[in-house]
Design an enzyme around this catalytic site. Structure first.
Site, PDB file in Angstrom:
ATOM      1  CB  SER A   1      26.351   0.096  96.046  1.00 12.38           C
ATOM      2  OG  SER A   1      27.123  -1.037  95.905  1.00 12.38           O
TER       3      SER A   1
ATOM      4  CG  ASP B   1      25.513  -0.120  88.784  1.00 14.78           C
ATOM      5  OD1 ASP B   1      25.703  -1.287  88.389  1.00 14.78           O
ATOM      6  OD2 ASP B   1      25.810   0.292  89.918  1.00 14.78           O
TER       7      ASP B   1
ATOM      8  CG  HIS C   1      28.923  -0.496  90.215  1.00 14.70           C
ATOM      9  ND1 HIS C   1      27.737  -1.007  90.707  1.00 14.70           N
ATOM     10  CD2 HIS C   1      29.867  -0.818  91.108  1.00 14.70           C
ATOM     11  CE1 HIS C   1      27.975  -1.624  91.838  1.00 14.70           C
ATOM     12  NE2 HIS C   1      29.259  -1.537  92.102  1.00 14.70           N
TER      13      HIS C   1
END
Ligand SMILES: *[C@@H]1O[C@H](CO)[C@@H](O)[C@H](O)[C@H]1NC(C)=O
Ligand SMILES: *[C@@H]1O[C@H](CO)[C@@H](O)[C@H](O)[C@H]1NC(C)=O
Ligand SMILES: *[C@@H]1O[C@H](CO)[C@@H](O)[C@H](O)[C@H]1NC(C)=O
Length: 488
Positions: free
Chosen positions: A185, A421, A446
């Protein structure tokens, strides 16, 4: 996650939020469990590809400078990488570079997941690079405080730059090959204090099996746990047995830790909703909390929470729910590296010195306890590293200004987030201009888009992957054109 076309090197960042959260070790174990689960199926895949494929993927080591910003420091360390060249067309074919975050990287990092799945379409070479200080890429001197000075996102970015040069030489990669980076991420530029409001919103989302009642049931269950904690005596002793807690609950700091562990459990279910290896989905958790656990007549949200704890402990292979503050601190102080899975001490260090990233519950609508709040988490920086709350706040401010906060001004970056998420609030979810696209996958959890594709994937996730595909197509076409014009 973020996908970007590397134009060496804008304000990119590579920290993955795969495991997260310093104090809530349960959430980290959950992330580890899911990662291992997905990795082990990846190895199976590697072996089933027929002759030749058994040699895949290849592992290698790069010699990297410990401190590339200090010309008189010549010390180095070995950084691990994995390579899958099965689809590579060679010559000018693109390179998909998967950047590791706060855990070890296994062979699955180049064999499974989105970068590997996209590789055949473009004849790409897939390489993954383990983050310094995690997995087996730990410099000599280990995790001592003096060494951790060399653990930062800026140094990790410098590793990426030199790795690109070294790998280009090693694999004879043409200078006109476009490099596309994938990260678990895009987080580093986005240091902020996370709020649990997204967990709360996800619990209400009917699309993933949540509801208003479910969120209310979480509140009721947590209120009941708090009531029993406060009552002391027999009620507290019963609570300990019913939640399979590892030790006595008398001390206030342990009570906060227990609530933190339960909060992490619910947060973890939301964060990993629907992923392979996740012990419970949001739908199942809500089912338990709302009395669908088989014993309708006696079921309360508290009983459902107990059942959820048993299920998660069982799937993690843990006998009891661990929550001792002293134990947490002792584990985090240990400089013994973990060779696989998540690096807890290193990641705590990064949260204390760069990112923050703590989960708090201050909003009255937050369904969890108010107890395990920010001060308790900041104390951990002090207890483990001797870093004050003030220095953490300063570090976060500095990181935000260094990377540009939520408007990083990067070029050709696609920020992809799942709106279920809780961490998506940390990323960039509003498009910032034509070259910084964002993609919010409805009901995506996520880093779900980085997980292997499955028949049960939601239409929104499929669409999300398609959008990533189209974005890559656009960038690679642009790269090709500028290559022809000799611009690269
Ligand atoms: C640079 O490296 C040298 C040699 O290891 C060391 O003596 C010096 O303190 C380092 N400088 C900084 C600013 O870290
Ligand atoms: C490296 O690639 C170039 C073309 O990009 C080719 O001409 C050369 O022979 C290659 N060298 C090796 C050692 O494979
Ligand atoms: C339901 O719960 C009650 C009390 O907790 C217990 O006595 C009973 O055996 C349970 N029934 C079933 C079917 O599990």
């Amino acid at each position: 996650m973020a996908v970007w076309l590397a134009q060496w090197l804008g304000p990119l960042l590579l920290v993955s939020l795969w495991g997260l959260l310093a104090p809530a070790s349960l959430l980290r174990r959950l992330g580890e469990h899911i990662q291992q689960f997905q990795e082990s199926s990846a190895q199976g895949l590697g072996l089933s590809l027929g002759p030749g494929a058994a040699a895949l993927p290849k592992v290698g080591w790069l010699e990297q400078l410990l401190d590339p910003f200090n010309v008189s420091d010549r010390r180095s360390f070995l950084q691990r990488y994995w390579v899958n060249d099965q689809h590579w067309v060679g010559q000018d074919g693109p390179i998909f570079l998967h950047l590791g975050g706060e855990g070890s990287l296994g062979p699955g990092s180049v064999m499974r997941g989105h970068p590997a799945a996209l590789a055949p379409a473009w004849g790409a070479l897939v390489i993954s690079l383990e983050h310094r200080f995690y997995g087996l890429s730990i410099p000599a001197g280990g995790l001592e405080m003096a060494q951790l000075r060399f653990l930062s996102s800026r140094l990790a970015l410098a590793d990426v730059v030199s790795a690109r040069l070294a790998l280009s030489r090693l694999f004879n990669i043409s200078s006109s090959s476009p490099w596309i980076c994938f990260g678990g991420s895009y987080a580093g530029s986005l240091a902020a204090w996370a709020r649990l409001k997204v967990v709360s919103r996800s619990l209400m989302s009917t699309a993933i099996g949540g509801s208003l009642e479910c969120r209310a049931a979480v509140s009721v269950a947590f209120a009941e746990v708090e009531r029993r904690l406060r009552s002391g005596g027999a009620a507290q002793a019963a609570l300990r047995t019913e939640l399979s807690a590892c030790g006595p609950l008398g001390r206030a700091e342990n009570q906060a830790e227990l609530l933190g562990a339960l909060q992490a459990l619910v947060g973890g279910v939301v964060q990993y909703d629907g992923q392979t290896g996740a012990p419970l989905s949001v739908r199942q958790l809500c089912g338990l909390l709302l009395g669908g656990g088989g014993n309708r007549s006696h079921s309360t949200p508290y009983c459902g929470l107990r059942r959820a704890v048993q299920i998660v402990l069982h799937s993690l292979g843990q006998k009891c729910l661990s929550f001792s503050r002293a134990e947490t601190v002792a584990q985090l102080r240990s400089t013994e590296p973990q060779l696989s899975g998540v690096g807890d001490r290193q990641w705590l260090y990064q949260t204390c010195t760069e990112f923050g990233f703590y989960v708090t519950c201050e909003n009255p609508r937050c369904p969890f306890s108010q107890l395990p709040a920010l001060p308790s988490q900041l104390d951990l920086c002090e207890q483990v590293f001797g870093l004050s709350a003030l220095s953490v706040a300063q570090a976060v401010a500095q990181t935000n200004s260094y990377y540009g906060g939520q408007t990083p001004g990067a070029n050709k970056v696609l920020f992809v987030n799942g709106d279920t998420d809780p961490w998506h609030v940390l990323s960039v979810t509003q498009a910032l201009g034509s070259s910084e696209s964002t993609l919010l996958i409805r009901t995506g959890s996520h880093c779900l888009d980085m997980a292997p594709e499955r028949p049960s994937d939601s239409p929104s996730l499929r669409l999300g992957r398609q959008n990533i595909f189209q974005q890559l197509q656009t960038w690679l076409k642009l790269a090709k054109e500028s290559q022809i014009k000799g611009e690269v």
